[in-house]
Enzyme design. Sequence first.
Site, PDB file in Angstrom:
ATOM      1  CE  LYS A 147     -10.169 -11.918  -2.769  1.00 51.06           C
ATOM      2  NZ  LYS A 147     -11.100 -11.218  -1.884  1.00 51.06           N
ATOM      3  CE  LYS A 151     -13.921  -6.096   2.699  1.00 54.72           C
ATOM      4  NZ  LYS A 151     -13.557  -5.496   3.956  1.00 54.72           N
ATOM      5  CE  LYS A 159      -4.176  -1.746   2.237  1.00 53.74           C
ATOM      6  NZ  LYS A 159      -4.986  -1.672   3.449  1.00 53.74           N
TER       7      LYS A 159
HETATM    8  P1  TYM Z   1     -10.248  -7.156   6.646  1.00 52.51           P
HETATM    9  O1  TYM Z   1     -11.358  -6.267   7.060  1.00 52.51           O
HETATM   10  O2  TYM Z   1      -9.435  -6.734   5.475  1.00 52.51           O
HETATM   11  O3  TYM Z   1     -10.831  -8.570   6.339  1.00 52.51           O
HETATM   12  C1  TYM Z   1     -11.731  -9.242   7.251  1.00 52.51           C
HETATM   13  C2  TYM Z   1     -11.507 -10.762   7.206  1.00 52.51           C
HETATM   14  O4  TYM Z   1     -11.698 -11.254   5.867  1.00 52.51           O
HETATM   15  C3  TYM Z   1     -10.518 -11.905   5.430  1.00 52.51           C
HETATM   16  N1  TYM Z   1     -10.228 -11.624   4.004  1.00 52.51           N
HETATM   17  C4  TYM Z   1      -9.801 -12.543   3.163  1.00 52.51           C
HETATM   18  N2  TYM Z   1      -9.627 -13.850   3.284  1.00 52.51           N
HETATM   19  C5  TYM Z   1      -9.137 -14.521   2.231  1.00 52.51           C
HETATM   20  N3  TYM Z   1      -8.841 -13.957   1.063  1.00 52.51           N
HETATM   21  C6  TYM Z   1      -9.014 -12.631   0.888  1.00 52.51           C
HETATM   22  N4  TYM Z   1      -8.680 -12.075  -0.255  1.00 52.51           N
HETATM   23  C7  TYM Z   1      -9.530 -11.859   1.949  1.00 52.51           C
HETATM   24  N5  TYM Z   1      -9.827 -10.548   2.138  1.00 52.51           N
HETATM   25  C8  TYM Z   1     -10.243 -10.422   3.414  1.00 52.51           C
HETATM   26  C9  TYM Z   1      -9.400 -11.312   6.281  1.00 52.51           C
HETATM   27  O5  TYM Z   1      -8.280 -12.171   6.381  1.00 52.51           O
HETATM   28  C10 TYM Z   1     -10.060 -11.136   7.585  1.00 52.51           C
HETATM   29  O6  TYM Z   1     -10.082 -12.352   8.301  1.00 52.51           O
HETATM   30  N6  TYM Z   1      -6.720  -6.094  10.076  1.00 52.51           N
HETATM   31  C11 TYM Z   1      -7.904  -6.883   9.781  1.00 52.51           C
HETATM   32  C12 TYM Z   1      -9.030  -6.605  10.726  1.00 52.51           C
HETATM   33  C13 TYM Z   1      -8.642  -6.821  12.151  1.00 52.51           C
HETATM   34  C14 TYM Z   1      -8.416  -8.056  12.799  1.00 52.51           C
HETATM   35  C15 TYM Z   1      -8.102  -7.747  14.135  1.00 52.51           C
HETATM   36  C16 TYM Z   1      -8.452  -9.390  12.350  1.00 52.51           C
HETATM   37  C17 TYM Z   1      -8.484  -5.846  13.091  1.00 52.51           C
HETATM   38  N7  TYM Z   1      -8.157  -6.420  14.276  1.00 52.51           N
HETATM   39  C18 TYM Z   1      -7.793  -8.758  15.058  1.00 52.51           C
HETATM   40  C19 TYM Z   1      -8.158 -10.385  13.291  1.00 52.51           C
HETATM   41  C20 TYM Z   1      -7.824 -10.069  14.616  1.00 52.51           C
HETATM   42  C21 TYM Z   1      -8.386  -6.560   8.373  1.00 52.51           C
HETATM   43  O7  TYM Z   1      -8.031  -5.556   7.820  1.00 52.51           O
HETATM   44  O8  TYM Z   1      -9.284  -7.471   7.871  1.00 52.51           O
END
Ligand code: TYM
Length: 332
Positions: free
Chosen positions: A197, A200, A114
């Site tokens: 994929k 969102k 990013k």
């Molecule tokens: P975020 O909001 O980007 O995504 C939420 C969840 O969806 C999963 N995910 C995916 N899994 C597989 N392939 C993909 N392309 C894909 N895109 C999204 C993410 O792995 C996630 O499980 N930093 C985190 C949010 C967060 C968090 C936490 C997660 C904040 N605090 C504590 C776990 C524990 C995030 O940006 O996820």
Amino acid sequence: MTTRVFTGLKPTGQLQVGNYLGAIRPLLDLAADPDNDVLVCVADLHALTVEHNPSQLRELTLEMAATLVACELNPRATLFIQSSVAAEHTELSYLLESTATYGEMSRMVQFKEKAKAQGAGSTRLSLLTYPALMAADILAHQTEVVPVGDDQRQHLELTTTLARRFNTRYGHVFTVPQGVTPAETARIKDLREPTTKMGKTGSDGAGVIFLRDNPDDIAAKVRRAVTDSDTSLHYDPSSRPGVSNLATLLGALTGMTPEQALVGLTGSGQLKQAVTVALVDTLGPIQKRYQDLRADPGHLRDLLIAGRDFASASAATTVAAAREAIGLLDLA
Ligand code: TYM
């Protein structure tokens, strides 16, 4: 003893059916197990790491919370908004920043990608330090299990490294968590580009089924899904990505394998019809609950306040122990 499970989702866009099948439903399954004590946060502070619009962030945060409740995460799990426990989470984040190194943080792939795309002058400092906040989210609640997708695994590894380092240097404070990646039962692809994929924020949304799409939109999007000219139906993702994606979607929605989902169907028209029915059947009740929740903001607010109170009490105990261990003076 129950197992503490924790995960977070950033409120950066409308949830779509790929998120539902890949992340939310596995979470609901974990929450259905009475041996698990599941905490879920809407990670709004994390949404501040990139360009954002304040009123839109507030709306997306509410939408995300209401959607998760509409998916029946409550009462099986506790849901809270990350910023409602900001005092505890950001305090712990600072203690963890003081445990991590600049080298570790700047090696994070998401940061590098990013930051490169945005340029140093537009990259927010919080994008660099954000894995410390994510570690704080997890460690504040003595989490044992963290369900996350592959893209978060590096952040989770950093979390375990920091927990171990802190415990070794200052005394045992944190449970060292373990990541679990939901089984790849359903990796749903874009309906218009079935090798990419479902995202969102799809190109124009034409191949993405959002959780709140109405039945007419769902039918229209599925009708326009890319298939091929072969009139028979087989599951073979490499040679027939469109048909296979629809079979995967139908199977995931109805609890079958993609191959089973195709049994008894002849032709892509019938397959599309079956997919539409399954989507409307699955999403209809979620949408109804979503509408009811948005029509009664007091109820959603009460749920989120209860979540905040639970999470802040849970985090406060850990933060107090971490402050003491790291050498901060306690005047109380
Ligand atoms: P975020 O909001 O980007 O995504 C939420 C969840 O969806 C999963 N995910 C995916 N899994 C597989 N392939 C993909 N392309 C894909 N895109 C999204 C993410 O792995 C996630 O499980 N930093 C985190 C949010 C967060 C968090 C936490 C997660 C904040 N605090 C504590 C776990 C524990 C995030 O940006 O996820």
